[in-house]
Scaffold this active site. Structure first.
Site, PDB file in Angstrom:
ATOM      1  N   CYS A   1      -1.102  -3.368   1.926  1.00  0.00           N
ATOM      2  CA  CYS A   1      -1.982  -2.195   1.879  1.00  0.00           C
ATOM      3  C   CYS A   1      -3.306  -2.386   1.163  1.00  0.00           C
ATOM      4  CB  CYS A   1      -1.231  -1.032   1.241  1.00  0.00           C
ATOM      5  SG  CYS A   1       0.276  -0.703   2.123  1.00  0.00           S
TER       6      CYS A   1
HETATM    7  C1  UGA Z   1       0.485   0.370  -2.708  1.00  0.00           C
HETATM    8  C2  UGA Z   1       0.284   1.659  -3.524  1.00  0.00           C
HETATM    9  O1  UGA Z   1       0.772   1.462  -4.861  1.00  0.00           O
HETATM   10  C3  UGA Z   1       1.010   2.825  -2.869  1.00  0.00           C
HETATM   11  O2  UGA Z   1       0.712   4.029  -3.571  1.00  0.00           O
HETATM   12  C4  UGA Z   1       0.546   2.953  -1.420  1.00  0.00           C
HETATM   13  O3  UGA Z   1       1.214   3.997  -0.743  1.00  0.00           O
HETATM   14  C5  UGA Z   1       0.833   1.652  -0.693  1.00  0.00           C
HETATM   15  O4  UGA Z   1       0.099   0.593  -1.349  1.00  0.00           O
HETATM   16  C6  UGA Z   1       0.387   1.813   0.742  1.00  0.00           C
HETATM   17  O5  UGA Z   1      -0.804   2.054   0.975  1.00  0.00           O
HETATM   18  O6  UGA Z   1       1.247   1.829   1.619  1.00  0.00           O
HETATM   19  P1  UGA Z   1       2.397  -1.469  -2.490  1.00  0.00           P
HETATM   20  O7  UGA Z   1       1.286  -2.331  -2.013  1.00  0.00           O
HETATM   21  O8  UGA Z   1       3.611  -1.345  -1.652  1.00  0.00           O
HETATM   22  O9  UGA Z   1       1.870   0.024  -2.758  1.00  0.00           O
HETATM   23  O10 UGA Z   1       2.929  -2.003  -3.923  1.00  0.00           O
HETATM   24  P2  UGA Z   1       2.324  -1.935  -5.406  1.00  0.00           P
HETATM   25  O11 UGA Z   1       3.461  -1.743  -6.323  1.00  0.00           O
HETATM   26  O12 UGA Z   1       1.202  -1.018  -5.502  1.00  0.00           O
HETATM   27  O13 UGA Z   1       1.799  -3.450  -5.636  1.00  0.00           O
HETATM   28  C7  UGA Z   1       0.687  -3.998  -4.935  1.00  0.00           C
HETATM   29  C8  UGA Z   1       0.290  -5.312  -5.605  1.00  0.00           C
HETATM   30  O14 UGA Z   1      -0.353  -5.053  -6.847  1.00  0.00           O
HETATM   31  C9  UGA Z   1       1.441  -6.247  -5.921  1.00  0.00           C
HETATM   32  O15 UGA Z   1       1.084  -7.557  -5.581  1.00  0.00           O
HETATM   33  C10 UGA Z   1       1.626  -6.110  -7.419  1.00  0.00           C
HETATM   34  O16 UGA Z   1       2.154  -7.247  -8.037  1.00  0.00           O
HETATM   35  C11 UGA Z   1       0.188  -5.869  -7.861  1.00  0.00           C
HETATM   36  N1  UGA Z   1       0.086  -5.187  -9.165  1.00  0.00           N
HETATM   37  C12 UGA Z   1       0.542  -3.923  -9.317  1.00  0.00           C
HETATM   38  C13 UGA Z   1      -0.494  -5.856 -10.216  1.00  0.00           C
HETATM   39  O17 UGA Z   1      -0.946  -7.015 -10.099  1.00  0.00           O
HETATM   40  N2  UGA Z   1      -0.597  -5.219 -11.424  1.00  0.00           N
HETATM   41  C14 UGA Z   1      -0.156  -3.949 -11.604  1.00  0.00           C
HETATM   42  O18 UGA Z   1      -0.295  -3.425 -12.740  1.00  0.00           O
HETATM   43  C15 UGA Z   1       0.434  -3.296 -10.533  1.00  0.00           C
END
Ligand code: UGA
Length: 425
Positions: free
Chosen positions: A262
């Site tokens: 996403c």
């Molecule tokens: C993201 C959004 O968080 C959701 O709200 C949204 O609905 C979704 O995209 C979408 O558009 O469908 P997602 O990509 O599934 O969700 O997962 P996340 O938990 O947000 O993680 C995304 C990436 O960011 C991962 O690689 C994670 O490791 C990274 N991340 C997350 C970090 O590097 N640091 C953080 O503090 C949080």
């Protein structure tokens, strides 16, 4: 209520199972017959905590079924959700072919007033131009034959069901009250504030949210890169920063860059939309560039410490997030690619994502456990913070030939594995 959900991917399925938990009757439509059979047998086609149990529960109560028969599903539904993918093209622009197809199919089969709800992430204007446009092209009259809403999703893979059932907010974009009220009724019983907006505003809320979260992570990563040079622990810094209520502590975990299906896709699509409109979104451009660099950092870091050619490097963690088997835009992809380019031999392990990764890199050495992957490795890179890896201690790494361990997510306990080196801590 009776709900038809077109597209049984992770968003469609989480929506289906989540609404069934609230007692609604759901028909999931998909074009993949194997996926349909799996769902109907209670086998969840994606790995998502709690999902398979919830799916089995819904099927057991007769509240959920999957079918390829869109006509029958539409006939028996009050609300039709579209939750098909909106991937990014090579040029970073949103590709609308699936939503175009789905709305044309729905338009040709619609019989009497139904509310069509777009759950797919689409750029502002797309719900009205594509979905409404396709419905009107078949002679249907807006407000009489169909209602239209945009209801963005905010689900994190690995927490999708939990996020669906306990959302921070529910956004319902509509241009007629009647359709918005039907969707609001569907969410009766959810204890979250409901924000009613226009359709374009709802579409934009989704892009702005994902862009902000991606920016927040990138900010933490940038701070981390500076902190590392200063010998300061960015995690302590972000703890202090996040205690400010105006900022909050979430999404400040510095690491090897954001991945997943996403953030990159949505930030790219919004960036390109801005450019199309004659505005250069410098911040979004920087977020993507900094993130792309961040994902390569672990290999640069390793290369600065050792020769890679001919060396055996273990990569633990292939999924973009823990608790998912999804490897799309995973930091492990850039890492493995970089290692291979430098002539390393790569041995990998992930608790759930090996099959998906094997499709991208069929020729790596795939191990059955972290311990097996680490055996005789000259160095190790940890790219996903699975709980399983958090428990590792020095003796788990004792089978390695070398002693370099680089982690891209804050995973290991430094008191148990003292020589671990963080990507930006
Ligand atoms: C993201 C959004 O968080 C959701 O709200 C949204 O609905 C979704 O995209 C979408 O558009 O469908 P997602 O990509 O599934 O969700 O997962 P996340 O938990 O947000 O993680 C995304 C990436 O960011 C991962 O690689 C994670 O490791 C990274 N991340 C997350 C970090 O590097 N640091 C953080 O503090 C949080």
């Amino acid at each position: 209520m009776n709900v038809c959900i077109v597209g049984a991917g992770y968003v469609g399925l989480s929506t289906a199972v989540g609404f069934a938990e609230h007692g609604h009757r759901i028909a999931c439509i998909d074009i993949d017959q194997k996926r349909i059979n799996d769902i109907n047998s209670g086998i969840c086609p994606i790995f998502e905590p709690g999902m398979e149990e919830a799916l089995k529960r819904s099927i057991g109560k007769g509240l959920l079924k999957a079918t390829p028969d869109l006509k029958a599903a539409i006939a028996s539904s009050d609300v039709i959700f579209i939750s098909v993918p909106t991937p990014c093209d090579e040029n970073g622009k949103m590709n609308t072919r699936f939503i175009d197809r789905a709305s044309k199919d729905i338009a040709s089969l619609l019989d009497g007033y139904k509310v069509i709800v777009v759950k797919s992430t689409v750029l502002p204007g797309a719900t009205e131009t594509i979905v409404k446009g396709n419905l009107e092209a078949t002679g249907k009259i807006y407000g009489r034959d169909f209602g239209l809403c945009m209801n963005p999703e905010f689900l994190r893979e690995g927490h999708a069901l939990e996020d669906f059932l306990k959302p921070d907010r529910i956004v319902i974009g509509s241009s007629d009250k009647k359709a918005g009220d039907v969707v609001e009724k569907l969410y009766n019983g959810f204890s979250a504030p409901i924000l009613r907006t226009g359709i374009k505003t709802a579409e934009m809320i989704k892009y702005a949210s994902n862009s902000f979260l991606a920016t927040k992570i990138t900010f933490a990563n940038e701070m981390g890169n500076i902190c590392k040079l200063l010998g300061i622990d960015v995690y302590k810094v972000m703890e202090g920063v996040g205690m400010d209520r105006r900022i909050n502590p979430h999404f400040l975990r510095a690491g090897c860059g954001f991945g997943g299906s996403c953030f990159v896709k949505d930030v790219s699509a919004l960036l390109n939309k801005g450019r199309e409109l004659g505005h250069e979104p410098r911040l979004l451009d920087a977020v993507l560039k900094v993130n792309a660099e961040q994902r390569k950092r672990m290999v640069h870091q390793l290369k600065a410490r050792t020769e890679l050619k001919g060396r055996r490097i273990a990569v633990l963690g292939l999924a973009f997030n823990p608790d998912t088997d999804d490897v799309r835009e995973s930091a492990a992809i850039d890492t493995v690619q970089g290692l291979l380019e430098h002539g390393a031999s790569v041995v990998v392990y992930d608790p759930k994502a090996m099959d998906n990764f094997r499709r991208l890199f069929p020729n790596l050495i795939y191990s059955e456990s972290a311990k097996e992957a680490l055996k005789d490795a000259d160095a190790c890179i940890i790219a996903t913070d699975w709980d399983e890896f958090r428990k590792l201690d020095s003796k788990d790494f004792s089978g390695m030939k070398g002693n370099i361990i680089i982690e891209g997510r804050r995973t290991l306990d430094k008191s148990k594995v003292p020589h671990v080196d963080g990507v930006c801590w």
